[in-house]
Design a protein around this motif. Sequence first.
Motif, PDB file in Angstrom:
ATOM      1  N   GLU A   1       1.095  -1.192  -0.168  1.00  0.00           N
ATOM      2  CA  GLU A   1       0.122  -0.392  -0.456  1.00  0.00           C
ATOM      3  C   GLU A   1       0.791   1.004   0.252  1.00  0.00           C
ATOM      4  OE1 GLU A   1      -3.497  -0.147   1.956  1.00  0.00           O
ATOM      5  OE2 GLU A   1      -2.763  -2.240   3.352  1.00  0.00           O
ATOM      6  N   LEU A   2       0.240   2.269  -0.807  1.00  0.00           N
ATOM      7  CA  LEU A   2       1.331   3.574  -0.428  1.00  0.00           C
ATOM      8  C   LEU A   2       1.273   4.070   0.883  1.00  0.00           C
ATOM      9  CD1 LEU A   2      -0.553   5.067  -4.222  1.00  0.00           C
ATOM     10  CD2 LEU A   2       1.919   4.366  -3.947  1.00  0.00           C
ATOM     11  N   THR A   3      -0.004   4.184   1.820  1.00  0.00           N
ATOM     12  CA  THR A   3      -0.177   4.214   2.154  1.00  0.00           C
ATOM     13  C   THR A   3       0.802   3.407   3.392  1.00  0.00           C
ATOM     14  OG1 THR A   3      -1.742   3.353   3.039  1.00  0.00           O
ATOM     15  CG2 THR A   3      -2.127   5.334   2.210  1.00  0.00           C
ATOM     16  N   GLY A   4       1.762   2.861   3.277  1.00  0.00           N
ATOM     17  CA  GLY A   4       2.669   2.191   4.034  1.00  0.00           C
ATOM     18  C   GLY A   4       4.014   2.474   3.958  1.00  0.00           C
ATOM     19  N   ALA A   5       4.683   2.346   5.124  1.00  0.00           N
ATOM     20  CA  ALA A   5       6.410   2.371   5.208  1.00  0.00           C
ATOM     21  C   ALA A   5       6.685   1.171   5.583  1.00  0.00           C
ATOM     22  CB  ALA A   5       6.711   3.899   5.850  1.00  0.00           C
ATOM     23  N   LEU A   6       7.905   0.676   5.467  1.00  0.00           N
ATOM     24  CA  LEU A   6       8.325  -0.910   5.435  1.00  0.00           C
ATOM     25  C   LEU A   6      10.520   0.146   6.111  1.00  0.00           C
ATOM     26  CD1 LEU A   6       8.886  -3.851   5.573  1.00  0.00           C
ATOM     27  CD2 LEU A   6       9.468  -3.804   2.987  1.00  0.00           C
ATOM     28  N   CYS A   7      10.822  -0.861   7.140  1.00  0.00           N
ATOM     29  CA  CYS A   7      12.351  -0.648   7.075  1.00  0.00           C
ATOM     30  C   CYS A   7      13.239  -1.550   6.171  1.00  0.00           C
ATOM     31  CB  CYS A   7      12.451  -1.036   8.382  1.00  0.00           C
ATOM     32  SG  CYS A   7      14.612  -0.485   9.052  1.00  0.00           S
TER      33      CYS A   7
ATOM     34  N   GLU B   1      15.530  -2.688   6.502  1.00  0.00           N
ATOM     35  CA  GLU B   1      16.676  -3.342   7.735  1.00  0.00           C
ATOM     36  C   GLU B   1      16.034  -4.189   8.888  1.00  0.00           C
ATOM     37  OE1 GLU B   1      20.646  -3.978   8.816  1.00  0.00           O
ATOM     38  OE2 GLU B   1      19.759  -2.155   7.525  1.00  0.00           O
ATOM     39  N   CYS B   2      15.034  -4.553   8.911  1.00  0.00           N
ATOM     40  CA  CYS B   2      14.595  -4.542  10.008  1.00  0.00           C
ATOM     41  C   CYS B   2      12.974  -5.178   9.960  1.00  0.00           C
ATOM     42  CB  CYS B   2      14.701  -4.287  11.317  1.00  0.00           C
ATOM     43  SG  CYS B   2      13.033  -3.096  11.992  1.00  0.00           S
ATOM     44  N   GLY B   3      12.686  -4.756   8.941  1.00  0.00           N
ATOM     45  CA  GLY B   3      10.894  -5.597   8.329  1.00  0.00           C
ATOM     46  C   GLY B   3       9.842  -4.846   9.249  1.00  0.00           C
ATOM     47  N   ALA B   4      10.247  -3.755  10.522  1.00  0.00           N
ATOM     48  CA  ALA B   4       8.675  -2.582  10.515  1.00  0.00           C
ATOM     49  C   ALA B   4       8.316  -2.234   9.363  1.00  0.00           C
ATOM     50  CB  ALA B   4       9.351  -2.192  11.708  1.00  0.00           C
ATOM     51  N   HIS B   5       6.521  -2.355   9.862  1.00  0.00           N
ATOM     52  CA  HIS B   5       5.924  -1.527   9.127  1.00  0.00           C
ATOM     53  C   HIS B   5       4.645  -0.897  10.568  1.00  0.00           C
ATOM     54  CE1 HIS B   5       5.650  -4.798   6.138  1.00  0.00           C
ATOM     55  NE2 HIS B   5       5.674  -5.724   7.166  1.00  0.00           N
ATOM     56  N   TRP B   6       4.520   1.033   9.013  1.00  0.00           N
ATOM     57  CA  TRP B   6       4.372   1.657  10.053  1.00  0.00           C
ATOM     58  C   TRP B   6       3.642   2.556   8.951  1.00  0.00           C
ATOM     59  CZ3 TRP B   6       9.593   1.723   9.011  1.00  0.00           C
ATOM     60  CH2 TRP B   6      10.211   2.523   8.377  1.00  0.00           C
ATOM     61  N   GLN B   7       2.728   3.496   8.984  1.00  0.00           N
ATOM     62  CA  GLN B   7       1.871   4.327   8.955  1.00  0.00           C
ATOM     63  C   GLN B   7       3.155   5.452   7.735  1.00  0.00           C
ATOM     64  OE1 GLN B   7      -1.253   3.757   7.931  1.00  0.00           O
ATOM     65  NE2 GLN B   7      -2.113   5.703   6.682  1.00  0.00           N
ATOM     66  N   ALA B   8       2.846   5.464   5.895  1.00  0.00           N
ATOM     67  CA  ALA B   8       3.730   6.360   5.690  1.00  0.00           C
ATOM     68  C   ALA B   8       3.113   7.987   5.929  1.00  0.00           C
ATOM     69  CB  ALA B   8       3.948   6.142   4.506  1.00  0.00           C
ATOM     70  N   PRO B   9       4.025   8.856   5.842  1.00  0.00           N
ATOM     71  CA  PRO B   9       4.187  10.227   5.780  1.00  0.00           C
ATOM     72  C   PRO B   9       3.401  10.397   4.408  1.00  0.00           C
ATOM     73  CG  PRO B   9       6.142   9.701   6.135  1.00  0.00           C
ATOM     74  CD  PRO B   9       5.455   8.247   6.499  1.00  0.00           C
TER      75      PRO B   9
ATOM     76  N   ASP C   1      15.311   9.040   5.884  1.00  0.00           N
ATOM     77  CA  ASP C   1      13.840   8.961   7.092  1.00  0.00           C
ATOM     78  C   ASP C   1      14.399   7.835   7.916  1.00  0.00           C
ATOM     79  OD1 ASP C   1      12.552  10.700   5.854  1.00  0.00           O
ATOM     80  OD2 ASP C   1      10.834   9.368   5.131  1.00  0.00           O
ATOM     81  N   PRO C   2      14.835   8.098   9.065  1.00  0.00           N
ATOM     82  CA  PRO C   2      15.034   6.826  10.176  1.00  0.00           C
ATOM     83  C   PRO C   2      13.625   6.136  10.578  1.00  0.00           C
ATOM     84  CG  PRO C   2      14.482   8.992  11.499  1.00  0.00           C
ATOM     85  CD  PRO C   2      14.630   9.577   9.561  1.00  0.00           C
ATOM     86  N   CYS C   3      13.918   4.554  10.476  1.00  0.00           N
ATOM     87  CA  CYS C   3      12.786   3.439  10.696  1.00  0.00           C
ATOM     88  C   CYS C   3      12.578   4.223  12.083  1.00  0.00           C
ATOM     89  CB  CYS C   3      13.377   2.048  10.761  1.00  0.00           C
ATOM     90  SG  CYS C   3      12.019   0.925  11.793  1.00  0.00           S
ATOM     91  N   PRO C   4      11.306   4.033  12.555  1.00  0.00           N
ATOM     92  CA  PRO C   4      10.603   4.584  14.222  1.00  0.00           C
ATOM     93  C   PRO C   4      11.267   3.653  15.135  1.00  0.00           C
ATOM     94  CG  PRO C   4       8.931   3.916  12.595  1.00  0.00           C
ATOM     95  CD  PRO C   4      10.402   3.654  12.022  1.00  0.00           C
ATOM     96  N   GLU C   5      11.541   1.879  14.709  1.00  0.00           N
ATOM     97  CA  GLU C   5      11.718   1.007  15.904  1.00  0.00           C
ATOM     98  C   GLU C   5      13.520   0.737  15.797  1.00  0.00           C
ATOM     99  OE1 GLU C   5       9.550  -1.591  17.001  1.00  0.00           O
ATOM    100  OE2 GLU C   5       7.620  -0.381  16.036  1.00  0.00           O
ATOM    101  N   CYS C   6      14.218   0.656  14.686  1.00  0.00           N
ATOM    102  CA  CYS C   6      14.981  -0.322  14.799  1.00  0.00           C
ATOM    103  C   CYS C   6      16.397   1.628  14.483  1.00  0.00           C
ATOM    104  CB  CYS C   6      15.829  -1.611  13.172  1.00  0.00           C
ATOM    105  SG  CYS C   6      16.664  -0.146  12.281  1.00  0.00           S
TER     106      CYS C   6
ATOM    107  N   ARG D   1      11.671   2.309   3.160  1.00  0.00           N
ATOM    108  CA  ARG D   1      10.808   2.351   1.957  1.00  0.00           C
ATOM    109  C   ARG D   1       9.679   2.033   1.871  1.00  0.00           C
ATOM    110  NH1 ARG D   1      11.505  -3.612  -1.192  1.00  0.00           N
ATOM    111  NH2 ARG D   1       9.950  -3.399  -1.211  1.00  0.00           N
ATOM    112  N   PRO D   2       8.929   1.946   0.719  1.00  0.00           N
ATOM    113  CA  PRO D   2       7.904   1.971   0.703  1.00  0.00           C
ATOM    114  C   PRO D   2       7.486   1.060   0.746  1.00  0.00           C
ATOM    115  CG  PRO D   2       8.499   3.643  -1.290  1.00  0.00           C
ATOM    116  CD  PRO D   2       9.487   2.908  -0.802  1.00  0.00           C
ATOM    117  N   ASP D   3       6.350   0.519   1.536  1.00  0.00           N
ATOM    118  CA  ASP D   3       5.827  -0.543   1.401  1.00  0.00           C
ATOM    119  C   ASP D   3       5.468  -1.539   0.688  1.00  0.00           C
ATOM    120  OD1 ASP D   3       5.323  -3.452   2.707  1.00  0.00           O
ATOM    121  OD2 ASP D   3       3.738  -2.334   4.545  1.00  0.00           O
TER     122      ASP D   3
END
Length: 231
Positions: A108-114, A116-124, A131-136, A142-144
Motif C-alpha cells: 500500500e502507498l499509505t504504508g512504510a517498511l524498513c 533493515e528490520c522489516g518494521a511496518h508503519w503508516q507512511a507520511p 528517514d529513520p526507521c521508528p523501530e531500529c 522504503r515504501p511498503d
Amino acid sequence: MRKIVILTGAGISAESGLGTFRDAGGLWSQYDLEEVATPDGFARNPTLVHDFYNARRANALNASPNAAHAALARLERDWPGEVVLITQNIDDLHERAGQRRVIHMHGELTGALCAECGAHWQAPPEMHADDPCPECGAAATRPDIVWFGEMPYDMDLIEKHIVSADLFAAIGTSGQVFPAAGFVMQANAAGVETVELNLEPSELSGMFDARHEGPATDVVPTWVSHLLGTA
C-alpha cells in the motif's frame, strides 16, 4: 450462502485518474520500471524511488473512489454470504469507498517498511531516503510496496480463499502479472465459477466461464446489481 472472491487490478482505478502501467503519457511511462519498482533500483538510487512513490501517493490521495469501487463496497455490505476482495492496487480507493475487507497483495502507498528490520508503519505524505526507521533507527525506509522480483503478501491466505470460493471474479486486470494471473487457473482447478469484467479481453479471457466488457464504472455496478437482484 455463496462465497465471492474478487480480484481487482489497475483497470478499476483508471477512471479515478490513476493510470495503469500501459497508459501512454502516464506516470509509469515517464520512468524505467527497473529503476523505480525493483529492489536493485532502490539500492542504486533510493531518492529516485522515493520521489516516484511520493508522486504516486499524492496522485492517489487526490483521487476519489468511482462507481465501481462503490458497487463492490455495496456488494460486501448487502451480500448475505462472504465477500473477500483481493487487490493488486496499492491505492486505498476500495477502503475509502467503504470496503472493509481488502487484501493488498502488492502492498500500500499509505504504508512504510524498513528494509533493515522489516518494521511496518503508516507512511507520511512524503518519504525520503534518510528517514529513520521508528523501530531500529536505520535510514533504510522504503515504501511498503511489493516490487518486481518480490513475493506478494498473503499468498497462502489468498489461495485458501480462491479454492474455497463459489464465485471468483477478476476486474480490471491484464492477466499479464503473475502470480495474480494464475488465480483463475487455481479457481478452475477447484471447480469454482469464474467471471471476468474488463475494458477489453485480457490475456486470460478464454479461461473464464463468463465475461463482461466495458468501462468498470458501467459493468461493475451492473454486475453487482444482478448479483443482488436489484437490476
